[in-house]
Design a protein around this motif. Structure first.
Motif, PDB file in Angstrom:
ATOM      1  N   HIS A 248      36.472  44.135  42.433  1.00 41.53           N
ATOM      2  CA  HIS A 248      35.300  43.549  41.779  1.00 41.53           C
ATOM      3  C   HIS A 248      35.353  43.723  40.258  1.00 41.53           C
ATOM      4  N   ASP A 249      36.562  43.850  39.739  1.00 37.14           N
ATOM      5  CA  ASP A 249      36.811  44.047  38.312  1.00 37.14           C
ATOM      6  C   ASP A 249      37.166  42.702  37.678  1.00 37.14           C
ATOM      7  N   MET A 250      36.365  42.266  36.694  1.00 33.00           N
ATOM      8  CA  MET A 250      36.669  41.024  35.978  1.00 33.00           C
ATOM      9  C   MET A 250      37.311  41.281  34.622  1.00 33.00           C
ATOM     10  N   VAL A 251      37.526  42.540  34.269  1.00 34.24           N
ATOM     11  CA  VAL A 251      38.195  42.862  33.005  1.00 34.24           C
ATOM     12  C   VAL A 251      39.695  42.660  33.164  1.00 34.24           C
ATOM     13  N   VAL A 252      40.274  43.312  34.184  1.00 39.67           N
ATOM     14  CA  VAL A 252      41.668  43.077  34.562  1.00 39.67           C
ATOM     15  C   VAL A 252      41.642  42.655  36.030  1.00 39.67           C
ATOM     16  N   PRO A 253      41.477  41.370  36.317  1.00 41.18           N
ATOM     17  CA  PRO A 253      41.323  40.917  37.702  1.00 41.18           C
ATOM     18  C   PRO A 253      42.532  41.287  38.556  1.00 41.18           C
ATOM     19  N   TYR A 254      42.259  41.697  39.776  1.00 38.36           N
ATOM     20  CA  TYR A 254      43.358  42.084  40.663  1.00 38.36           C
ATOM     21  C   TYR A 254      44.305  40.920  40.920  1.00 38.36           C
ATOM     22  N   ILE A 255      43.806  39.680  40.873  1.00 36.83           N
ATOM     23  CA  ILE A 255      44.673  38.537  41.149  1.00 36.83           C
ATOM     24  C   ILE A 255      45.692  38.336  40.030  1.00 36.83           C
ATOM     25  N   SER A 256      45.359  38.742  38.787  1.00 31.36           N
ATOM     26  CA  SER A 256      46.359  38.664  37.712  1.00 31.36           C
ATOM     27  C   SER A 256      47.441  39.711  37.916  1.00 31.36           C
ATOM     28  N   THR A 257      47.040  40.901  38.373  1.00 25.39           N
ATOM     29  CA  THR A 257      48.020  41.954  38.649  1.00 25.39           C
ATOM     30  C   THR A 257      48.938  41.538  39.788  1.00 25.39           C
ATOM     31  N   GLU A 258      48.341  40.994  40.837  1.00 28.36           N
ATOM     32  CA  GLU A 258      49.136  40.522  41.975  1.00 28.36           C
ATOM     33  C   GLU A 258      50.117  39.432  41.535  1.00 28.36           C
ATOM     34  N   LYS A 259      49.688  38.584  40.609  1.00 34.86           N
ATOM     35  CA  LYS A 259      50.524  37.463  40.180  1.00 34.86           C
ATOM     36  C   LYS A 259      51.734  37.932  39.383  1.00 34.86           C
ATOM     37  N   TRP A 260      51.535  38.890  38.427  1.00 37.95           N
ATOM     38  CA  TRP A 260      52.710  39.305  37.661  1.00 37.95           C
ATOM     39  C   TRP A 260      53.650  40.160  38.493  1.00 37.95           C
ATOM     40  N   ILE A 261      53.109  40.873  39.478  1.00 42.18           N
ATOM     41  CA  ILE A 261      53.987  41.626  40.376  1.00 42.18           C
ATOM     42  C   ILE A 261      54.873  40.656  41.161  1.00 42.18           C
ATOM     43  N   ASN A 262      54.286  39.566  41.662  1.00 38.44           N
ATOM     44  CA  ASN A 262      55.062  38.578  42.404  1.00 38.44           C
ATOM     45  C   ASN A 262      56.115  37.912  41.532  1.00 38.44           C
ATOM     46  N   SER A 263      55.847  37.824  40.219  1.00 37.14           N
ATOM     47  CA  SER A 263      56.815  37.188  39.317  1.00 37.14           C
ATOM     48  C   SER A 263      58.073  38.023  39.134  1.00 37.14           C
ATOM     49  N   LEU A 264      58.051  39.286  39.553  1.00 37.72           N
ATOM     50  CA  LEU A 264      59.231  40.139  39.431  1.00 37.72           C
ATOM     51  C   LEU A 264      60.299  39.775  40.461  1.00 37.72           C
ATOM     52  N   ASN A 265      59.913  38.976  41.464  1.00 34.10           N
ATOM     53  CA  ASN A 265      60.842  38.543  42.510  1.00 34.10           C
ATOM     54  C   ASN A 265      61.486  39.717  43.236  1.00 34.10           C
ATOM     55  N   ILE A 266      60.679  40.683  43.595  1.00 29.89           N
ATOM     56  CA  ILE A 266      61.166  41.812  44.374  1.00 29.89           C
ATOM     57  C   ILE A 266      60.765  41.615  45.833  1.00 29.89           C
ATOM     58  N   THR A 267      61.478  42.259  46.721  1.00 31.97           N
ATOM     59  CA  THR A 267      61.326  42.025  48.153  1.00 31.97           C
ATOM     60  C   THR A 267      60.085  42.705  48.712  1.00 31.97           C
ATOM     61  N   VAL A 268      59.312  41.959  49.494  1.00 29.58           N
ATOM     62  CA  VAL A 268      58.148  42.535  50.178  1.00 29.58           C
ATOM     63  C   VAL A 268      58.645  43.368  51.353  1.00 29.58           C
TER      64      VAL A 268
END
Length: 328
Positions: A248-268
């Protein structure tokens, strides 16, 4: 001071501290940070690795780091606030779809000639301007800028403002706003009895502020606007990393964090799933791994910016499991 200079000084401090405390040199070392310092953390890690490879002594036995609500990419975070507002039911589907189409996913630095985008953003702003961006579930209190060392003035300010809003519960509470504690800690830390108890040498500090706005706004230069490249380089270092966000944080939204993590192209390694504390869902988590590099991303249900202030017990459980290599 700049972001990169701050990281270099932090690295220098660590090595000097270890010279004075050599008994800690062989113990696994982790860096921890929160909110804006999240952009500094991977730079500090790079400084440590570079220093170790250059043979600087003492060697720092860096194993990983943990960062809460980490500021990582300025543009990505700003552009994620509108989608998050829609996910949290702060704006309607029609308004969100209209803004997405008219603004093309860019909600900052909008072309002044793009009237439809500007109109949509004005409507969105009307919907969220009275929302507490740090945690949308909490009331938006008067913005406090503690800059006075007058204890009585600070107390009067607290009392006056605490009466402007309804109490959060049936219990009578004079000081309940989340940011009231920021003024209270200024009052506490500037009390001479407290300073004597903490062995602060008299004369070394005049007035202490939890947030020195002069340093922040005048003396500090923000020179790193994305740390994603630093993270990308660290994926080859075999680190253990914990990144966590309040949902529920709009300062650093969790979806932005999730997005840059996915951009690292590391294996789930383990896909999105709930994690539990005492049988209750505390949040959701996903784990990534690549050639010894392990990154755990976790959300804290109902928490804001930063989660340790809102869900400390859940955060403790999360950290305790992670530091001992237990799955969330």
């Amino acid at each position: 001071m700049t972001d990169t200079a701050s990281a270099k000084l932090g690295h220098q401090f660590l090595r000097k501290w270890l010279i004075d405390h050599p008994e800690f040199t062989k113990i696994p070392f982790f860096v921890a940070s929160d909110t804006y310092a999240g952009i500094i953390t991977p730079i500090v890690a790079k400084e440590i690795f570079d220093g170790n490879e250059a043979g600087l002594q003492p060697h720092i036995n860096l194993k990983g780091f943990v960062s809460g609500s980490p500021h990582t990419d300025t543009a990505l975070e700003h552009n994620s606030r509108v989608p998050l507002a829609y996910r949290l039911a702060l704006i309607s589907r029609s308004l969100y779809e209209s803004a997405k189409n008219s603004c093309k996913g860019n909600y900052v630095d909008v072309d002044p000639s793009n009237a439809p985008c500007l109109e949509d953003l004005e409507k969105i702003n009307q919907c969220i301007t009275q929302i507490n961006k740090e945690n949308i579930l909490y009331p938006k209190c008067a913005r406090l800028s503690p800059n006075s060392n007058n204890e009585e003035q600070s107390r009067r300010f607290l009392k006056a403002n605490s009466q402007r809003f309804p109490a959060l519960s049936s219990k009578i509470q004079d000081y309940w706003c989340q940011n009231f504690e920021y003024v209270l800690v200024d009052v506490w830390a500037n009390d001479e009895r407290v300073r004597d108890a903490l062995h602060v040498r008299r004369g070394t500090v005049t007035t202490w502020y939890i947030c020195n706005s002069f340093l922040q706004d005048v003396l500090y230069t923000y020179n790193v606007f994305t740390a994603v490249d630093y993270y990308q380089n660290l994926t080859r270092k075999g680190l253990q990393i914990l990144i966590y966000s309040g949902d529920h944080d709009m300062v650093v939204p969790y979806i932005s964090t999730e997005k840059w993590i996915n951009s690292l192209n590391i294996t789930v390694d383990r896909d999105w799933r709930p994690w539990f504390v005492e049988g209750q869902v505390a949040g959701y988590t996903v784990k990534y791994t690549d050639y010894g590099f392990r990154l755990t991303f976790a959300t804290l249900k109902g928490a804001g910016h930063s989660p340790t202030q809102y869900t400390p017990r859940w955060c403790y459980n999360m950290f305790e499991r992670w530091i001992h290599y237990y799955p969330l």
